[in-house]
Design an enzyme around this catalytic site. Structure first.
Site, PDB file in Angstrom:
ATOM      1  N   THR A 185     111.512 -36.635   7.046  1.00 37.82           N
ATOM      2  CA  THR A 185     110.611 -36.329   5.930  1.00 37.82           C
ATOM      3  C   THR A 185     111.439 -36.427   4.656  1.00 37.82           C
ATOM      4  O   THR A 185     112.662 -36.290   4.697  1.00 37.82           O
ATOM      5  CB  THR A 185     110.032 -34.915   6.019  1.00 37.82           C
ATOM      6  OG1 THR A 185     111.110 -33.999   5.904  1.00 37.82           O
ATOM      7  CG2 THR A 185     109.324 -34.687   7.340  1.00 37.82           C
ATOM      8  N   GLU A 330     105.118 -35.018  10.340  1.00 37.95           N
ATOM      9  CA  GLU A 330     105.139 -34.104  11.485  1.00 37.95           C
ATOM     10  C   GLU A 330     103.936 -34.285  12.406  1.00 37.95           C
ATOM     11  O   GLU A 330     103.886 -33.734  13.499  1.00 37.95           O
ATOM     12  CB  GLU A 330     105.178 -32.652  10.981  1.00 37.95           C
ATOM     13  CG  GLU A 330     106.509 -32.239  10.358  1.00 37.95           C
ATOM     14  CD  GLU A 330     106.622 -32.568   8.869  1.00 37.95           C
ATOM     15  OE1 GLU A 330     105.883 -33.454   8.384  1.00 37.95           O
ATOM     16  OE2 GLU A 330     107.460 -31.932   8.200  1.00 37.95           O
ATOM     17  N   LYS A 438      98.522 -21.124 -10.439  1.00 36.57           N
ATOM     18  CA  LYS A 438      98.007 -19.752 -10.346  1.00 36.57           C
ATOM     19  C   LYS A 438      97.740 -19.236 -11.755  1.00 36.57           C
ATOM     20  O   LYS A 438      98.654 -18.979 -12.523  1.00 36.57           O
ATOM     21  CB  LYS A 438      98.994 -18.865  -9.602  1.00 36.57           C
ATOM     22  CG  LYS A 438      99.218 -19.365  -8.189  1.00 36.57           C
ATOM     23  CD  LYS A 438     100.083 -18.448  -7.356  1.00 36.57           C
ATOM     24  CE  LYS A 438     100.316 -19.067  -5.988  1.00 36.57           C
ATOM     25  NZ  LYS A 438     101.440 -20.000  -5.934  1.00 36.57           N
ATOM     26  N   TRP A 443      93.361 -19.348  -8.220  1.00 29.83           N
ATOM     27  CA  TRP A 443      94.008 -20.624  -7.993  1.00 29.83           C
ATOM     28  C   TRP A 443      93.201 -21.766  -8.597  1.00 29.83           C
ATOM     29  O   TRP A 443      91.986 -21.805  -8.481  1.00 29.83           O
ATOM     30  CB  TRP A 443      94.152 -20.878  -6.487  1.00 29.83           C
ATOM     31  CG  TRP A 443      95.223 -20.061  -5.844  1.00 29.83           C
ATOM     32  CD1 TRP A 443      95.895 -19.015  -6.407  1.00 29.83           C
ATOM     33  CD2 TRP A 443      95.734 -20.205  -4.522  1.00 29.83           C
ATOM     34  NE1 TRP A 443      96.806 -18.503  -5.524  1.00 29.83           N
ATOM     35  CE2 TRP A 443      96.726 -19.212  -4.351  1.00 29.83           C
ATOM     36  CE3 TRP A 443      95.467 -21.075  -3.463  1.00 29.83           C
ATOM     37  CZ2 TRP A 443      97.441 -19.069  -3.168  1.00 29.83           C
ATOM     38  CZ3 TRP A 443      96.180 -20.931  -2.281  1.00 29.83           C
ATOM     39  CH2 TRP A 443      97.168 -19.936  -2.135  1.00 29.83           C
TER      40      TRP A 443
END
Ligand code: ADP
Length: 541
Positions: A185, A330, A438, A443
């Site tokens: 990754t 993944e 935030k 959010w």
């Protein structure tokens, strides 16, 4: 009581054997790094793959040893995929767009015995090689005629290497859980971590990718993976295409709009796949030159959120279906694909478009849930958002060499994405957890704001980052790249958000830039942008 069915392992070599035996005359076409177009068939490929497998054995490559690649999408890379994994070694694809220090780290961490490279990467490798003492040889993926002069003492030539080896090779019957390939990754924080795929996970993923509600692949398709073979195995397409017998078209190093469009047309491509930034270039090229697609029917877009404006353009301007997909290294990488259910036939064009902005439904094999910070499962109502957790047979349970400890939580892999899931099972990413803004305890989704901004006809690309605010903690700052020749000012841009997003979501300010930074896999590099605008003074009042 045990079932009485044959216990044959799922192996990668069986994929290419099937393609060669039953789709032997189906073509694999590549734009060569040396120039020109190369074409041969699955049957030819299998012959050369077995020659390479013999050559690897002669070099002394042992089961489980890693063989690296620094290469574009092309027929020799395809041969390496199958020869290395098929003979029980591990094919380690390296992303050449990473920083040289990261590449050196990855080669050494993986302990690559040999590294195969395209001509493009010879100057890079000449610099890295002294720092990679474990590599016994570097194989240049070309023929004798194109071998350049080089300072590398242990440089081999691909065509010389396989020349003289027979095209018979008995593929070993492996434990299906043995490692087949390795992909790191990009590691936006800390060192890159290796995801080690197995034969079983790769074959199951390849099956699932072909499903009609996933990528819908068949022997009638011509597939051009724009997504690089160093980016999670080109989303598994080199395996799924062999499994179905689809014709494969490899674009080599030429990923610009003109080159891709030319191959689409000359090879009759029906389906393609890539990240939004690539399609941005292609669509601009199409628009500028008044071009059409004569055979392209659908394209898979993922890796980052596909803006609805892009879906609209493909579908309404060009008649190409967009399959919005989500995944990660993944997950091999496919997790969800957005295709309709029967009941959606009744929706009007705008409602269908809104649905396609979501990342889609899980493919069978991927289980999915969202949880809050206390680990409590959240409802699938399309409203509640939480940490997206997944599990399944092609999802990573641990990183290579134990890097990063045990990533699982109660047997589930935490994706690091924040998402909603609606009653029909459609998942929508609101943000990567570290990109969420935030503001005043609530959010704000940066992806939503970016999607809205690129809906403006003068905007080529947009990014939204949170910048510190004395009252609200953080407020959104919009960074915009205008389309070439377009005029657009701050006030008009901000007015465009009115009625399209909640009022308190509207960014506090706009900065116009010539370009935005991207990661090695083509995503917006938000860490860099956050750093750059950390002290940005938002307008007050
Ligand atoms: P990297 O090495 O950059 O992490 P990955 O391809 O593994 O590369 O990145 C996976 C991440 O990309 C996901 O966790 C998600 O945040 C993002 N991503 C992938 N597809 C989409 C999509 N369709 N919409 C939004 N984000 C996406």
């Amino acid at each position: 009581m045990q079932g009485l069915m044959m216990n044959l392992p799922l192996t990668i070599s069986a994929l290419i054997r099937h393609a060669a035996n039953f789709h032997g005359d189906t073509e694999i076409v590549s734009r060569r790094i040396e120039g020109g177009i190369h074409r041969y068939t699955y049957a030819d490929a299998h012959g050369r793959i077995r020659q390479l497998a013999n050559a690897l054995a002669a070099l002394g490559v042992k089961p489980g040893e890693r063989v690296g690649t620094l290469a574009w999408n092309g027929y020799r890379h395809f041969e390496i995929y199958y020869a290395v994994s098929g003979s029980a070694a591990v094919c380690h694809t390296i992303n050449p767009r990473l920083f040289p220090e990261q590449i050196t780290y990855i080669i050494n961490h993986a302990e690559d015995r040999f590294v195969f490279l395209d001509l493009t990467f010879l100057p890079l490798v000449e610099k890295l090689a002294p720092l990679c003492p474990g590599v016994s040889g570097w194989v240049l993926m070309t023929d004798r005629e194109h071998m350049p002069a080089s300072t590398l003492p242990n440089l081999l030539c691909y065509e010389d290497l396989i020349h003289g080896h027979g095209d018979e090779f008995e593929w070993p019957e492996l434990d299906e859980n043995s490692a087949s390939s390795l992909c790191y990754t990009s590691g936006t924080t800390g060192n890159p971590k290796g995801v080690l795929f197995s034969h079983r996970s790769t074959v199951l993923h390849a099956f699932a990718a072909c499903l009609p509600d996933a990528l819908n692949l068949s022997a009638r398709d011509v597939i051009l993976p724009v997504v690089p073979m160093f980016h999670v195995n080109a989303w598994g397409l080199p395996y799924s295409c062999a499994l179905t017998g689809a014709k494969l078209v490899f674009p080599g190093a030429a990923m610009d709009g003109a080159s891709i469009h030319e191959l689409f047309e000359t090879e009759g491509v029906t389906c393609s796949a890539g990240v939004p930034t690539v399609w941005l270039g292609l669509l601009q090229h199409m628009e500028r030159n008044g071009l059409r697609f004569s055979t392209l029917r659908r394209t898979v877009i993922g890796g980052s959120a596909c803006p609805p404006a892009m879906i609209r353009s493909f579908e309404q301007d060009y008649g190409v279906q967009v399959l919005h997909a989500w995944g990660m290294t993944e997950l091999s990488p496919l997790g969800t694909v957005n295709s309709f259910k029967a009941k959606h036939a009744a929706l009007d064009a705008e409602q269908r478009l809104a649905l396609q902005g979501k990342q889609g439904r899980p493919i069978h094999g991927v289980e999915m849930k969202i949880i809050d910070d206390d680990g409590k499962a959240l409802p699938h109502d399309g409203q509640a958002y939480g940490n997206l957790m997944v599990r399944g047979p092609w999802i990573c349970r641990q990183y290579f060499r134990g890097e990063g400890g045990d990533p699982l939580i109660d047997g589930w892999f935490p994706t690091g994405d924040v998402a909603t899931i609606d009653g029909d099972g459609y998942m929508q990413i609101t943000d990567r957890s570290k990109d969420v803004i935030k503001s005043g305890g609530e959010w704000i989704s940066s992806i939503d704001l970016e999607n809205t901004a690129v809906g403006h006809p003068a905007v080529a690309e947009a990014a939204v980052v949170g910048v510190p605010h004395p009252k609200w903690d953080e407020r959104p700052l919009l960074l915009v790249v205008r389309k070439p020749g377009a005029t657009l000012e701050r006030e008009e841009m901000l007015r465009y958000f009115e009625g399209r997003v909640a009022k308190w979501w509207i960014p506090d300010d706009v900065v116009f830039l010539d370009q935005l930074p991207h990661t090695a896999t083509g995503k917006l590099l938000k860490t860099r942008l956050r750093e750059q605008f950390r002290n940005y003074g938002l307008p007050t009042g």
